[in-house]
Motif scaffolding. Structure first.
Motif, PDB file in Angstrom:
ATOM      1  N   ILE A  28       0.841  -1.198   0.000  1.00  0.00           N
ATOM      2  CA  ILE A  28       0.000   0.000   0.000  1.00  0.00           C
ATOM      3  C   ILE A  28       0.877   1.249   0.000  1.00  0.00           C
ATOM      4  O   ILE A  28       0.629   2.207  -0.737  1.00  0.00           O
ATOM      5  N   MET A  29       1.926   1.233   0.815  1.00  0.00           N
ATOM      6  CA  MET A  29       2.825   2.388   0.883  1.00  0.00           C
ATOM      7  C   MET A  29       3.492   2.644  -0.477  1.00  0.00           C
ATOM      8  O   MET A  29       3.530   3.775  -0.954  1.00  0.00           O
ATOM      9  N   TYR A  30       3.983   1.589  -1.112  1.00  0.00           N
ATOM     10  CA  TYR A  30       4.655   1.777  -2.404  1.00  0.00           C
ATOM     11  C   TYR A  30       3.673   2.157  -3.502  1.00  0.00           C
ATOM     12  O   TYR A  30       4.001   2.946  -4.379  1.00  0.00           O
ATOM     13  N   LYS A  31       2.473   1.613  -3.468  1.00  0.00           N
ATOM     14  CA  LYS A  31       1.482   1.982  -4.483  1.00  0.00           C
ATOM     15  C   LYS A  31       1.047   3.431  -4.328  1.00  0.00           C
ATOM     16  O   LYS A  31       0.954   4.171  -5.300  1.00  0.00           O
ATOM     17  N   SER A  32       0.790   3.846  -3.095  1.00  0.00           N
ATOM     18  CA  SER A  32       0.278   5.200  -2.863  1.00  0.00           C
ATOM     19  C   SER A  32       1.371   6.261  -2.880  1.00  0.00           C
ATOM     20  O   SER A  32       1.093   7.434  -3.088  1.00  0.00           O
ATOM     21  N   LYS A  33       2.605   5.830  -2.612  1.00  0.00           N
ATOM     22  CA  LYS A  33       3.741   6.769  -2.516  1.00  0.00           C
ATOM     23  C   LYS A  33       3.502   7.808  -1.411  1.00  0.00           C
ATOM     24  O   LYS A  33       3.925   8.950  -1.507  1.00  0.00           O
ATOM     25  N   LEU A  34       2.790   7.374  -0.368  1.00  0.00           N
ATOM     26  CA  LEU A  34       2.493   8.244   0.772  1.00  0.00           C
ATOM     27  C   LEU A  34       3.077   7.625   2.039  1.00  0.00           C
ATOM     28  O   LEU A  34       3.237   6.408   2.122  1.00  0.00           O
ATOM     29  N   PRO A  35       3.374   8.464   3.031  1.00  0.00           N
ATOM     30  CA  PRO A  35       3.839   7.908   4.306  1.00  0.00           C
ATOM     31  C   PRO A  35       2.775   6.986   4.889  1.00  0.00           C
ATOM     32  O   PRO A  35       1.572   7.221   4.725  1.00  0.00           O
ATOM     33  N   LEU A  36       3.222   5.935   5.553  1.00  0.00           N
ATOM     34  CA  LEU A  36       2.297   4.953   6.099  1.00  0.00           C
ATOM     35  C   LEU A  36       2.644   4.667   7.555  1.00  0.00           C
ATOM     36  O   LEU A  36       3.811   4.518   7.910  1.00  0.00           O
ATOM     37  N   LEU A  37       1.632   4.609   8.368  1.00  0.00           N
ATOM     38  CA  LEU A  37       1.755   4.278   9.779  1.00  0.00           C
ATOM     39  C   LEU A  37       1.008   2.974  10.007  1.00  0.00           C
ATOM     40  O   LEU A  37      -0.145   2.839   9.590  1.00  0.00           O
ATOM     41  N   ILE A  38       1.665   2.005  10.643  1.00  0.00           N
ATOM     42  CA  ILE A  38       0.996   0.752  10.984  1.00  0.00           C
ATOM     43  C   ILE A  38       0.558   0.857  12.439  1.00  0.00           C
ATOM     44  O   ILE A  38       1.376   1.104  13.322  1.00  0.00           O
ATOM     45  N   ALA A  39      -0.734   0.678  12.669  1.00  0.00           N
ATOM     46  CA  ALA A  39      -1.280   0.727  14.026  1.00  0.00           C
ATOM     47  C   ALA A  39      -1.837  -0.651  14.373  1.00  0.00           C
ATOM     48  O   ALA A  39      -2.569  -1.249  13.584  1.00  0.00           O
ATOM     49  N   PHE A  40      -1.474  -1.144  15.531  1.00  0.00           N
ATOM     50  CA  PHE A  40      -1.992  -2.428  15.999  1.00  0.00           C
ATOM     51  C   PHE A  40      -3.177  -2.167  16.920  1.00  0.00           C
ATOM     52  O   PHE A  40      -3.039  -1.461  17.915  1.00  0.00           O
ATOM     53  N   ASN A  41      -4.329  -2.746  16.579  1.00  0.00           N
ATOM     54  CA  ASN A  41      -5.521  -2.549  17.393  1.00  0.00           C
ATOM     55  C   ASN A  41      -5.652  -3.656  18.439  1.00  0.00           C
ATOM     56  O   ASN A  41      -4.834  -4.576  18.485  1.00  0.00           O
ATOM     57  N   LYS A  42      -6.649  -3.552  19.270  1.00  0.00           N
ATOM     58  CA  LYS A  42      -6.996  -4.561  20.277  1.00  0.00           C
ATOM     59  C   LYS A  42      -5.852  -4.855  21.246  1.00  0.00           C
ATOM     60  O   LYS A  42      -5.724  -5.973  21.741  1.00  0.00           O
ATOM     61  N   ILE A  43      -5.001  -3.857  21.527  1.00  0.00           N
ATOM     62  CA  ILE A  43      -3.887  -4.099  22.447  1.00  0.00           C
ATOM     63  C   ILE A  43      -4.355  -4.226  23.891  1.00  0.00           C
ATOM     64  O   ILE A  43      -3.583  -4.638  24.748  1.00  0.00           O
ATOM     65  N   ASP A  44      -5.631  -3.917  24.135  1.00  0.00           N
ATOM     66  CA  ASP A  44      -6.194  -4.170  25.454  1.00  0.00           C
ATOM     67  C   ASP A  44      -6.526  -5.652  25.618  1.00  0.00           C
ATOM     68  O   ASP A  44      -6.630  -6.161  26.728  1.00  0.00           O
ATOM     69  N   VAL A  45      -6.654  -6.373  24.507  1.00  0.00           N
ATOM     70  CA  VAL A  45      -6.944  -7.804  24.524  1.00  0.00           C
ATOM     71  C   VAL A  45      -5.647  -8.614  24.470  1.00  0.00           C
ATOM     72  O   VAL A  45      -5.479  -9.588  25.191  1.00  0.00           O
ATOM     73  N   THR A  46      -4.753  -8.208  23.592  1.00  0.00           N
ATOM     74  CA  THR A  46      -3.466  -8.889  23.407  1.00  0.00           C
ATOM     75  C   THR A  46      -2.358  -7.838  23.364  1.00  0.00           C
ATOM     76  O   THR A  46      -2.412  -6.934  22.534  1.00  0.00           O
ATOM     77  N   PRO A  47      -1.375  -7.953  24.223  1.00  0.00           N
ATOM     78  CA  PRO A  47      -0.260  -6.991  24.189  1.00  0.00           C
ATOM     79  C   PRO A  47       0.450  -7.028  22.826  1.00  0.00           C
ATOM     80  O   PRO A  47       0.548  -8.077  22.202  1.00  0.00           O
ATOM     81  N   HIS A  48       0.906  -5.894  22.397  1.00  0.00           N
ATOM     82  CA  HIS A  48       1.552  -5.784  21.087  1.00  0.00           C
ATOM     83  C   HIS A  48       3.077  -5.904  21.168  1.00  0.00           C
ATOM     84  O   HIS A  48       3.774  -5.677  20.190  1.00  0.00           O
ATOM     85  N   THR A  49       3.592  -6.284  22.316  1.00  0.00           N
ATOM     86  CA  THR A  49       5.048  -6.330  22.504  1.00  0.00           C
ATOM     87  C   THR A  49       5.725  -7.273  21.513  1.00  0.00           C
ATOM     88  O   THR A  49       6.826  -6.999  21.045  1.00  0.00           O
ATOM     89  N   PHE A  50       5.071  -8.392  21.174  1.00  0.00           N
ATOM     90  CA  PHE A  50       5.650  -9.316  20.195  1.00  0.00           C
ATOM     91  C   PHE A  50       5.849  -8.622  18.854  1.00  0.00           C
ATOM     92  O   PHE A  50       6.860  -8.814  18.183  1.00  0.00           O
ATOM     93  N   ALA A  51       4.864  -7.807  18.446  1.00  0.00           N
ATOM     94  CA  ALA A  51       4.950  -7.117  17.153  1.00  0.00           C
ATOM     95  C   ALA A  51       6.084  -6.092  17.167  1.00  0.00           C
ATOM     96  O   ALA A  51       6.849  -5.995  16.203  1.00  0.00           O
ATOM     97  N   THR A  52       6.192  -5.358  18.268  1.00  0.00           N
ATOM     98  CA  THR A  52       7.282  -4.385  18.395  1.00  0.00           C
ATOM     99  C   THR A  52       8.629  -5.090  18.315  1.00  0.00           C
ATOM    100  O   THR A  52       9.535  -4.636  17.618  1.00  0.00           O
ATOM    101  N   GLU A  53       8.742  -6.226  19.008  1.00  0.00           N
ATOM    102  CA  GLU A  53       9.997  -6.978  18.981  1.00  0.00           C
ATOM    103  C   GLU A  53      10.293  -7.478  17.570  1.00  0.00           C
ATOM    104  O   GLU A  53      11.419  -7.363  17.089  1.00  0.00           O
ATOM    105  N   TRP A  54       9.299  -8.053  16.901  1.00  0.00           N
ATOM    106  CA  TRP A  54       9.519  -8.592  15.557  1.00  0.00           C
ATOM    107  C   TRP A  54       9.880  -7.499  14.560  1.00  0.00           C
ATOM    108  O   TRP A  54      10.654  -7.728  13.642  1.00  0.00           O
ATOM    109  N   ILE A  55       9.307  -6.312  14.722  1.00  0.00           N
ATOM    110  CA  ILE A  55       9.626  -5.211  13.814  1.00  0.00           C
ATOM    111  C   ILE A  55      11.058  -4.728  14.045  1.00  0.00           C
ATOM    112  O   ILE A  55      11.794  -4.441  13.101  1.00  0.00           O
TER     113      ILE A  55
END
Length: 179
Positions: A138-165
């Motif tokens: 999507i970022m390369y097609k649109s040529k616009l800055p992109l922000l990835i937001a992880f939802n439902k962090i009240d259900v599942t902590p997003h720490t794994f995603a931060t670590e993997w990134i």
């Protein structure tokens, strides 16, 4: 929720709904595609499926994009213009109308795309990587800055995603554990 949070923080937010198939919104949009076109009527009239109805509604809306830009430009002191697009992202991202709408906004305002990733489902390494690749496409097609937001962090902590990134080797270890 983001709109309400920004408003509570004293920000002047203008919201636009571009999802013609959504039944109920968690916010009251300033502009709502459903006020100008009925995707169900389009489905019936042209014998389309749900995605075809949504795409046709977006195509019709895109022909009036100049009016939407004029309405937003007439508002002074806006901090944010937030646009909710259909959940079937391929309908918006890969369609001509989605490109017209995105390009028109990017020509008129500083624009950032936000890709919402489902945190619960992203715990699977294959789903996580699929989300990252989809976001990049999507970022390369649109040529616009992109922000990835992880939802439902009240259900599942997003720490794994931060670590993997931050640490591809941590992701790779997890990946090879499932093979």
């Amino acid at each position: 929720m983001l709109i309400n949070t920004l408003k509570l923080a004293g920000k002047n937010v203008y919201s636009i709904n571009l999802d013609p198939a959504i039944y109920k919104l968690s916010f009251t949009p300033n502009i709502d595609i459903r006020d100008s076109v009925s995707y169900k009527a389009l489905m019936s009239k042209y014998t389309l499926g749900p995605n075809g109805g949504i795409m046709t509604a977006l195509n019709l809306f895109a022909t009036q994009i100049d009016k939407m830009i004029s309405l937003t430009a007439a508002k002074s002191n806006l901090d944010f213009i937030l646009i909710d697009t259909p959940g079937q992202i391929e309908v918006f991202t890969w369609s001509a109308s989605g490109q017209i709408i995105s390009d028109s906004l990017a020509c008129s305002y500083p624009t950032v795309i936000t890709y919402i990733a489902d945190t619960v489902r992203s715990q699977s390494v294959t789903t996580f990587m699929s989300n990252m690749l989809y976001a990049l496409s999507i970022m390369y097609k649109s040529k616009l800055p992109l922000l990835i937001a992880f939802n439902k962090i009240d259900v599942t902590p997003h720490t794994f995603a931060t670590e993997w990134i931050k640490d591809f080797e941590a992701f790779e270890v997890r990946f090879y554990l499932i093979i």
